[in-house]
Design a protein around this motif. Structure first.
Motif, PDB file in Angstrom:
ATOM      1  N   SER A   4     -16.483  39.382   9.182  1.00 58.43           N
ATOM      2  CA  SER A   4     -17.245  39.988   8.086  1.00 58.43           C
ATOM      3  C   SER A   4     -17.871  41.315   8.515  1.00 58.43           C
ATOM      4  N   GLY A   5     -17.665  41.681   9.787  1.00 59.51           N
ATOM      5  CA  GLY A   5     -18.153  42.968  10.276  1.00 59.51           C
ATOM      6  C   GLY A   5     -19.644  43.016  10.541  1.00 59.51           C
ATOM      7  N   GLN A   6     -20.267  41.859  10.738  1.00 58.60           N
ATOM      8  CA  GLN A   6     -21.715  41.816  10.911  1.00 58.60           C
ATOM      9  C   GLN A   6     -22.105  41.845  12.395  1.00 58.60           C
ATOM     10  N   LYS A   7     -22.012  43.016  12.975  1.00 56.61           N
ATOM     11  CA  LYS A   7     -22.362  43.185  14.389  1.00 56.61           C
ATOM     12  C   LYS A   7     -23.823  42.790  14.609  1.00 56.61           C
ATOM     13  N   GLY A   8     -24.047  41.971  15.611  1.00 55.17           N
ATOM     14  CA  GLY A   8     -25.394  41.558  15.960  1.00 55.17           C
ATOM     15  C   GLY A   8     -25.897  40.336  15.221  1.00 55.17           C
ATOM     16  N   ARG A   9     -25.165  39.871  14.207  1.00 57.19           N
ATOM     17  CA  ARG A   9     -25.643  38.706  13.449  1.00 57.19           C
ATOM     18  C   ARG A   9     -25.703  37.456  14.329  1.00 57.19           C
ATOM     19  N   ASN A  10     -24.647  37.195  15.084  1.00 51.90           N
ATOM     20  CA  ASN A  10     -24.636  36.012  15.952  1.00 51.90           C
ATOM     21  C   ASN A  10     -25.734  36.087  17.002  1.00 51.90           C
ATOM     22  N   LEU A  11     -25.988  37.291  17.509  1.00 54.80           N
ATOM     23  CA  LEU A  11     -27.048  37.480  18.498  1.00 54.80           C
ATOM     24  C   LEU A  11     -28.407  37.159  17.882  1.00 54.80           C
ATOM     25  N   GLU A  12     -28.619  37.571  16.647  1.00 52.88           N
ATOM     26  CA  GLU A  12     -29.877  37.286  15.958  1.00 52.88           C
ATOM     27  C   GLU A  12     -30.059  35.786  15.776  1.00 52.88           C
ATOM     28  N   VAL A  13     -29.001  35.092  15.390  1.00 53.66           N
ATOM     29  CA  VAL A  13     -29.080  33.639  15.251  1.00 53.66           C
ATOM     30  C   VAL A  13     -29.424  33.009  16.592  1.00 53.66           C
ATOM     31  N   MET A  14     -28.743  33.462  17.634  1.00 54.33           N
ATOM     32  CA  MET A  14     -28.964  32.909  18.962  1.00 54.33           C
ATOM     33  C   MET A  14     -30.406  33.123  19.433  1.00 54.33           C
ATOM     34  N   GLU A  15     -30.907  34.332  19.310  1.00 55.32           N
ATOM     35  CA  GLU A  15     -32.233  34.646  19.838  1.00 55.32           C
ATOM     36  C   GLU A  15     -33.366  34.031  19.019  1.00 55.32           C
ATOM     37  N   ASN A  16     -33.151  33.870  17.735  1.00 53.65           N
ATOM     38  CA  ASN A  16     -34.240  33.401  16.877  1.00 53.65           C
ATOM     39  C   ASN A  16     -34.208  31.912  16.537  1.00 53.65           C
ATOM     40  N   TYR A  17     -33.026  31.286  16.652  1.00 50.00           N
ATOM     41  CA  TYR A  17     -32.941  29.927  16.118  1.00 50.00           C
ATOM     42  C   TYR A  17     -32.341  28.870  17.035  1.00 50.00           C
ATOM     43  N   MET A  18     -31.587  29.231  18.066  1.00 45.27           N
ATOM     44  CA  MET A  18     -30.971  28.181  18.880  1.00 45.27           C
ATOM     45  C   MET A  18     -32.002  27.313  19.591  1.00 45.27           C
ATOM     46  N   ALA A  19     -33.159  27.874  19.903  1.00 42.66           N
ATOM     47  CA  ALA A  19     -34.213  27.094  20.548  1.00 42.66           C
ATOM     48  C   ALA A  19     -35.137  26.431  19.539  1.00 42.66           C
ATOM     49  N   THR A  64     -25.376  22.682  24.966  1.00 39.22           N
ATOM     50  CA  THR A  64     -26.594  22.599  24.156  1.00 39.22           C
ATOM     51  C   THR A  64     -27.736  23.418  24.755  1.00 39.22           C
ATOM     52  N   GLU A  65     -27.391  24.478  25.473  1.00 36.95           N
ATOM     53  CA  GLU A  65     -28.400  25.333  26.102  1.00 36.95           C
ATOM     54  C   GLU A  65     -29.352  25.929  25.060  1.00 36.95           C
ATOM     55  N   THR A  66     -30.657  25.911  25.377  1.00 36.16           N
ATOM     56  CA  THR A  66     -31.649  26.496  24.470  1.00 36.16           C
ATOM     57  C   THR A  66     -32.479  27.587  25.134  1.00 36.16           C
ATOM     58  N   ASP A  67     -32.255  27.836  26.416  1.00 39.98           N
ATOM     59  CA  ASP A  67     -32.984  28.894  27.114  1.00 39.98           C
ATOM     60  C   ASP A  67     -32.481  30.249  26.621  1.00 39.98           C
ATOM     61  N   THR A  68     -33.305  30.926  25.852  1.00 40.95           N
ATOM     62  CA  THR A  68     -32.891  32.180  25.223  1.00 40.95           C
ATOM     63  C   THR A  68     -32.505  33.241  26.246  1.00 40.95           C
ATOM     64  N   ALA A  69     -33.206  33.292  27.361  1.00 41.07           N
ATOM     65  CA  ALA A  69     -32.903  34.289  28.388  1.00 41.07           C
ATOM     66  C   ALA A  69     -31.517  34.053  28.981  1.00 41.07           C
ATOM     67  N   LYS A  70     -31.172  32.791  29.238  1.00 40.58           N
ATOM     68  CA  LYS A  70     -29.855  32.469  29.785  1.00 40.58           C
ATOM     69  C   LYS A  70     -28.762  32.750  28.762  1.00 40.58           C
TER      70      LYS A  70
END
Length: 300
Positions: free
Chosen positions: A57-72, A260-266
């Motif tokens: 869909s061409g959404q650069k950075g979308r997956n990164l935003e999900v990862m940094e804000n919601y995986m934990a 199932t890693e949740t450490d945002t830094a890692k």
């Protein structure tokens, strides 16, 4: 995609799964978007397709935003969702596949609908144990197909699509490069979530899981033979790469990031690894994509 003589070539991309470890692939995807690298055919397995749709869909950075804000975020995943009788999944499907893409980090369904290529998700038929490749719908009805491809035994419930029930595509075809070749792709790019030297071993929990799925003997068979099949497929894929018939991007280090890693830094470190590696190999990738068929034999 066209070669130097302007002839149309079909580029296929294969993205392996790996749950949260697939943030490596998200880094690769964002680098591809920066460089304008886009396939004609895309197939993803598990998280490879769940994250892959944002690339298409061409959404650069979308997956990164999900990862940094919601995986934990506790709403994203956890044992409490698995033991909840209303959910019975480790990943909170309503949150991950509905609230996040609909409201929190909006997915651009219209842009995805404009992607001109073919998009497939690898799934495993619960009764036959065989891989199937489902075309991903271009609207919110993609949800079940994405969830089915991600449905690891025990952690998810089987997903019904049409008349059949499905589990994670990685049980039967973790790296579906053969499917891309069968679909007529002249060039294939495979993005892995394990290091090149990785050898999959049968985990101790496999036998327990197999027994829990004894009503579905083909799935139990898939589970027991998965490591051997994965290693054989990896060997064949890397042989194709040596022959100049495939291009492989894999992490040099996964930094102990698990499913199932949740450490945002890692997680961010592994995302950066994917982004860096894709850019470092971009010149070689573009050379491969522009390479004429038979060039290796002619110059040998």
């Amino acid at each position: 995609m066209a070669d130097k003589e302007g002839q149309n070539k079909k580029l296929g991309m294969i993205f392996e799964g790996g749950a949260n470890r697939t943030v490596f692939s998200c880094g690769v995807m964002d680098a591809f978007l920066e460089e304008g690298v886009m396939p004609d055919y895309f197939i993803g397995v598990s998280a490879g397709i769940a994250f892959g749709v944002s690339y298409l869909s061409g959404q650069k950075g979308r997956n990164l935003e999900v990862m940094e804000n919601y995986m934990a975020d506790k709403r994203y995943m956890g044992v409490r969702h698995l033991i909840d009788r209303r959910k019975r999944t480790f990943y909170n499907i309503g949150f991950v596949f509905e609230e996040v893409p609909y409201e929190l980090v909006p997915f651009d369904y219209e842009a995805f609908g404009r992607y001109p290529g073919v998009v497939e998700a690898a799934v495993t038929n619960l009764h036959t144990g065989k891989a199937e490749y489902l075309e991903v719908p271009r609207g919110k009805d993609m949800r079940d197909t994405l969830v089915a491809s991600c449905s690891l035994p025990i952690l998810f419930q089987p997903v019904k699509i049409g008349r059949h029930y499905y589990l994670d595509g990685g049980l039967s075809d973790s790296i579906p490069f053969r499917r891309a070749l069968e679909q007529g792709c002249d060039k294939i790019v495979a993005v892995l979530t394990r290091e090149r030297g990785y050898v999959k071993k049968t985990e101790p929990v496999t036998e327990i899981t197999s027994r829990l799925y004894r009503r579905y003997p083909k799935i139990a068979e898939d589970l027991r033979g998965r490591a051997e099949r994965y290693n054989s497929d990896m060997e064949e894929l890397l042989a194709l790469e040596k022959e100049g018939k495939a291009f492989v991007i894999a992490p040099e280090n996964i930094y102990e990031v698990g499913r199932t890693e949740t450490d945002t830094a890692k997680l961010r470190r592994l995302y950066d690894e994917g982004y860096r590696m894709a850019l470092e190999r971009m010149a070689a990738l573009k050379e491969y994509l522009n390479q004429e068929e038979g060039r290796e034999e002619e110059t040998a």
